[in-house]
Design a protein around this motif. Structure first.
Motif, PDB file in Angstrom:
ATOM      1  N   ALA A 297      -0.172  -4.541   1.784  1.00 42.40           N
ATOM      2  CA  ALA A 297      -1.245  -4.017   0.944  1.00 42.40           C
ATOM      3  C   ALA A 297      -2.219  -3.171   1.755  1.00 42.40           C
ATOM      4  CB  ALA A 297      -1.983  -5.170   0.258  1.00 42.40           C
TER       5      ALA A 297
ATOM      6  N   PRO B 186       1.249  -6.876  -3.371  1.00 44.40           N
ATOM      7  CA  PRO B 186       2.108  -5.730  -3.662  1.00 44.40           C
ATOM      8  C   PRO B 186       3.435  -6.090  -4.335  1.00 44.40           C
ATOM      9  CG  PRO B 186       2.307  -6.328  -1.365  1.00 44.40           C
ATOM     10  CD  PRO B 186       1.424  -7.360  -2.004  1.00 44.40           C
TER      11      PRO B 186
ATOM     12  N   SER C 251       0.073  -0.923  -7.096  1.00 43.19           N
ATOM     13  CA  SER C 251      -0.500  -1.805  -8.118  1.00 43.19           C
ATOM     14  C   SER C 251      -0.404  -1.184  -9.500  1.00 43.19           C
ATOM     15  CB  SER C 251      -1.963  -2.117  -7.782  1.00 43.19           C
ATOM     16  OG  SER C 251      -2.063  -2.791  -6.548  1.00 43.19           O
TER      17      SER C 251
ATOM     18  N   HIS D  63      -1.582   1.131  -1.767  1.00 50.13           N
ATOM     19  CA  HIS D  63      -1.530  -0.107  -2.539  1.00 50.13           C
ATOM     20  C   HIS D  63      -2.046   0.101  -3.955  1.00 50.13           C
ATOM     21  CE1 HIS D  63      -3.155  -4.261  -3.612  1.00 50.13           C
ATOM     22  NE2 HIS D  63      -1.851  -4.370  -3.625  1.00 50.13           N
TER      23      HIS D  63
END
Length: 888
Positions: free
Chosen positions: A615, A327, A398, A394
């Protein structure tokens, strides 16, 4: 005196007991209670002394005991039944086989899954933390479902470190040597009996060679490459010495061996066993990214395919999936560009793979990127047509973090999806919990529920009575208390305490006190010591006269992370205080064996990372499977599945992006606020509810939360649900895309590569030159529509090469569009005298309030997995702040 050579002397089993070897060498025993019970019955004392490792057990059990078992008919019947059960498990049809028969698109014949670490069992210590445990659970769930995965990793002779504490609570590391002959692995051999071997060319005419160990994880073979062989020089032998050790070049060589050597190991395994070749390659984090480079080399070298680098790249991308677990940018492996060039150029070059092309795959071309570095995540994303994060949140993180690879696109459009992680139920649920569920569901239905995760609720568990649930929770808590005392005593002995000093250990923790667990790796963002922000407040919670709390803490800091070690030392110093040491303990050497006791035995699982830097956080999933309630910051999986009845959400201090330096003043302020909220939650809600007893002595509201957690979270957190999502949403589409490009001798790959090159070359000539609409400046009524007319210059491209879209949605005070929807406009007639093509469409006004639209041009091709795949977009001149750029 030290031995000059070490080897293992194997036990010769009586013929009647030969199936024990078969059971011991298949790691299914690690999640199959009946097989574990059989091994325990061989010799309970030796079983415990060997750490519940069947291979070591069979090497140390006395010959007289083996002879007695060979004559024990009851034991032999059990052994025969379990051997038959294993063979049926390995060969019978399972979910995947039924899915193959019923699906319109045949799923992949095989999938290769690459990870730098695997947590299968404590007896095979090839993991450091959550990434490896997740990889192990992925393989186990794939085995249970019948998914034809081949796992690929490295064999680390020293594994990860074993942790202990010195007298002052400072972490100590040791690296015991692992002997493969004492593990559940076997050497992959050629037909003539010699070890199979892969070789990598290194600079200076050197060679890195590796043997291949195979661990059988149920139905799944796990191939582990080992460089500690006589063919290598001492430096090369040490490449696979330990997890995440060594300097930059050491790490690069590990990742080259994992990626390039891993593909070659898969090919050797298929050649020797007849296993189908993988259609899909899945890289679990960027460490294995070089697998794509090796697959390009294979295709370029294949004269029957006749592919150049660009066409081979398209074929490789179509069948590759990249999963990111990181992350923050700082968590990504980055190497000096010159170091990578040295290992992929000159006499180390891969034939047909120019070093400049390799370097371009990992280049940080985005604004703020470092041109001197090679980024493994960037390479992973460029080599994979599909990518995902490991929880919904996450996935969002991302898309923002890697937005620079897709300039001109909003983060929401970045082609990174998410598959929320899961955990392998049979590994992590305590047998007592399974028995309680099976009493209501039946053994067969309970096993199916734990395996597939196909239902949204574990219907039937609602019928379990309050007394049964509470008795179970008390029993599991007592089990943890005994294990914690045993480990604490051993830890103090290692710290130099004598037995006479340790009488207090026998009264540490109480099986009737609310128990909170906190166990994970110890980087600063996970905030091990958040609970220590106000020591007096914590002491008051621990020593409350009527509602006391006790806390079990465990975790390892990376050997090079002195900051993490200081956090552990602070925690240990607090826990050593005689006033509270019966209520809080730190247990060193956190591993899978410890975790099996921790998750079931805790009432509450605490997770307080700096949001959104977690994450996923699968430890809380394992706890939930055992009826433990979560107390967590809304991060990772908890952000999407917390419903107010399965635990508590720790409030966060702000709604920023969360990417704070943990040492900054902002983080300090945030820690103070969130720690205060944590104390309040524990005192006013968690402890209050746990100790709120009815006339029958039972905490009915607490038990209701436990039951709700089991019923609703159970199916969601399963690795079986996760693997099914990978199969249906990612593996099968990737296999289909790969097949389409291979038709006609890879004709599709060549055509796609030529088309992309033509589009990239011609894109500077693509412009949105004029946009007009009916009365666009006046207020419009809901349900009305705008007729749009757009003039687009396509340069050398054709209308079939692009899609012109009207993008509309709510607008903020800066005219930024949110909740955007795209409408494809249609070309009307051919190019005009100026070479412009007119596009038209009707934009429906289906929402009230501030509304806006823009127009854009995107490349369009039926074999693109996403409109953003090329990273190209053309916008009106008014959108100058959103200029497009090239991704690749």
């Amino acid at each position: 005196m030290k031995a000059i050579r070490r080897f293992t002397v194997r036990t010769v089993l009586p013929e009647q007991l030969q199936p024990l070897h078969e059971l011991a060498l298949n790691l299914r025993w690690s999640w199959h209670p009946e097989t574990r019970d059989l091994f325990r019955s061989v010799d309970p004392e030796v079983w415990a002394a060997t750490g519940e490792d069947p291979v070591r057990l069979l090497g140390e059990v006395p010959a007289a005991r083996l002879a007695a078992l060979a004559a024990d008919r009851r034991f032999l019947r059990r052994l025969g039944d379990l051997a038959d059960d294993l063979r049926e498990y390995l060969t019978g049809p399972r979910w995947y086989q039924a899915h193959q028969e019923g699906g319109a698109t045949p799923p992949p014949a095989a999938i290769a899954y690459f990870s730098p670490e695997y947590g299968i069992a404590a007896a095979l210590p090839q993991y450091s933390g959550g990434l490896g445990i997740l990889a192990g659970d992925h393989l186990k769930a794939a085995s249970d479902l019948g998914v034809p995965i081949i796992g690929v990793g490295l064999f680390y002779r020293h594994g990860y470190f074993r942790q202990s504490l010195d007298r002052v609570g400072w972490q100590q590391e040791r690296y015991p040597l692992l002997d493969p002959d004492e593990l559940a692995v076997s050497l992959l051999r050629e037909a003539d009996g010699t070890p199979s071997r892969v070789d990598l060319a290194l600079p200076g005419g050197r060679t890195l060679a590796a043997h291949i160990w195979k661990a059988q994880v149920g139905r799944v073979p796990l191939l582990l490459l080992d460089s500690d062989i006589e063919a290598n020089s001492p430096a090369e032998r040490d490449i696979t010495d330990r997890l995440y050790g060594g300097g930059s070049e050491h790490r690069l060589l590990q990742e080259m061996l994992l990626g390039i050597g891993g593909v070659r190991a898969v090919r050797a395994y298929g050649r020797l066993t007849g296993h189908p070749a993988p259609e899909v390659f899945h890289t679990n984090e960027g460490h294995a990214g070089f697998l794509g480079v090796e697959r390009i080399r294979e295709l370029v070298a294949d004269r029957t395919a006749g592919l150049d680098f660009a066409a081979a790249l398209e074929s490789v991308r179509a069948g590759t999936l990249f999963t990111t677990h990181t992350p923050v940018p700082a968590g990504i492996d980055r190497f000096d560009r010159d170091l990578v060039a040295r290992h992929f150029g000159g006499d180390a070059a891969l034939p047909g793979v120019p070093v400049e092309s390799v370097l371009a795959l990992g280049a940080e071309t985005w604004r703020g990127g470092d041109p001197k570095l090679f980024n493994m995540a960037a390479m992973g994303l460029r080599l994979a047509q599909r990518a995902n994060g490991v929880s919904t949140l996450h996935g969002e993180v991302s898309r923002s973090m890697f937005n620079g690879l897709w300039p001109g696109f909003d983060p929401a459009e970045v082609p990174i999806t998410s598959v929320t992680n899961g955990v392998h139920a049979a590994t992590w649920i305590d047998p007592a919990v399974v028995r309680l569920g099976a009493a209501e569901l039946g053994a067969e239905r309970a096993e199916e529920a734990m395996t597939t995760g196909e239902t949204k609720r574990w219907t039937g568990l609602e019928r379990i009575g309050n007394t049964e649930i509470w008795d179970l929770r008390r029993s599991l808590r007592a089990q943890l208390v005994e294990e914690a005392r045993r480990r604490l005593r051993a830890s103090w002995r290692q710290r130099g305490a004598g037995e006479a000093e340790l009488g207090w250990v026998s009264s540490v923790l109480d099986p009737d006190v609310l128990t909170i667990g906190f166990a994970r790796r110890v980087p600063s963002y996970k905030r091990l010591t958040l609970m220590l922000r106000d020591p007096e407040r914590l002491r008051a919670l621990l020593l409350h006269p009527t509602r006391p709390v006790q806390i079990v803490v465990a975790g390892k800091a990376h050997p090079a992370d002195d900051g993490g070690k200081r956090l552990i030392q602070q925690m240990v110093a607090f826990a050593d205080d005689p006033a509270v040491r019966h209520r809080i303990v730190f247990l060193p050497d956190y591993d899978m064996a410890m975790a099996r006791h921790l998750y079931p035995g805790c009432d509450v699982w605490l997770n307080n990372p700096l949001r959104p830097l977690e994450a996923c956080g699968t430890s809380g999933m394992k706890a939930a499977l055992n009826g433990c309630l979560n107390l967590s910051v809304l991060d990772g999986w908890w952000d999407e599945w917390h419903d107010g009845q399965n635990g508590w959400a720790i409030p966060t201090a702000d709604e920023g992006d969360g990417v704070l330096d943990p040492e900054s003043s902002e983080a300090e302020r945030r820690d103070d606020i969130e720690a205060a909220a944590l104390y309040d939650l524990i005192e006013e809600q968690v402890a209050a509810r746990f100790y709120d007893r009815g006339n029958d002595g039972l905490p009915h509201r607490w038990i209701a939360m436990v039951r709700h957690t089991l019923v609703t979270l159970g199916p969601k957190v399963l690795a079986g649900r996760m693997v099914r999502e990978y199969v249906e949403r990612l593996y099968t589409p990737a296999a289909l895309a790969q097949r389409e490009l291979m038709v006609g001798g890879h004709r599709g790959a060549r055509e796609l590569a030529v088309w992309k090159a033509r589009v990239r070359e011609g894109w500077p000539g693509v412009r949105v030159e004029h946009v007009e609409a009916d009365c666009p400046a006046e207020a419009q009524e809901l349900g009305s529509s705008l007729a749009l007319r757009v003039q687009v210059a396509l340069g050398p491209l054709q209308p079939g090469d692009v899609e012109v879209q009207a993008v509309s949605g709510r607008v903020d005070e800066t005219d930024g569009i949110s909740d955007a929807e795209a409408l494809a406009l249609k070309p009307v007639g051919g190019p005009d005298l100026d070479g412009r093509t007119r596009y038209e469409g009707s934009l429906e006004l289906c929402r009230t309030g501030p509304f806006g639209y823009t127009v854009r041009v995107l490349p369009a091709h039926p074999r693109l997995a996403s409109p953003a795949e090329l990273g190209l977009v053309a916008l009106p001149a008014e959108s100058a702040g959103m200029d497009a750029g090239l991704l690749r």
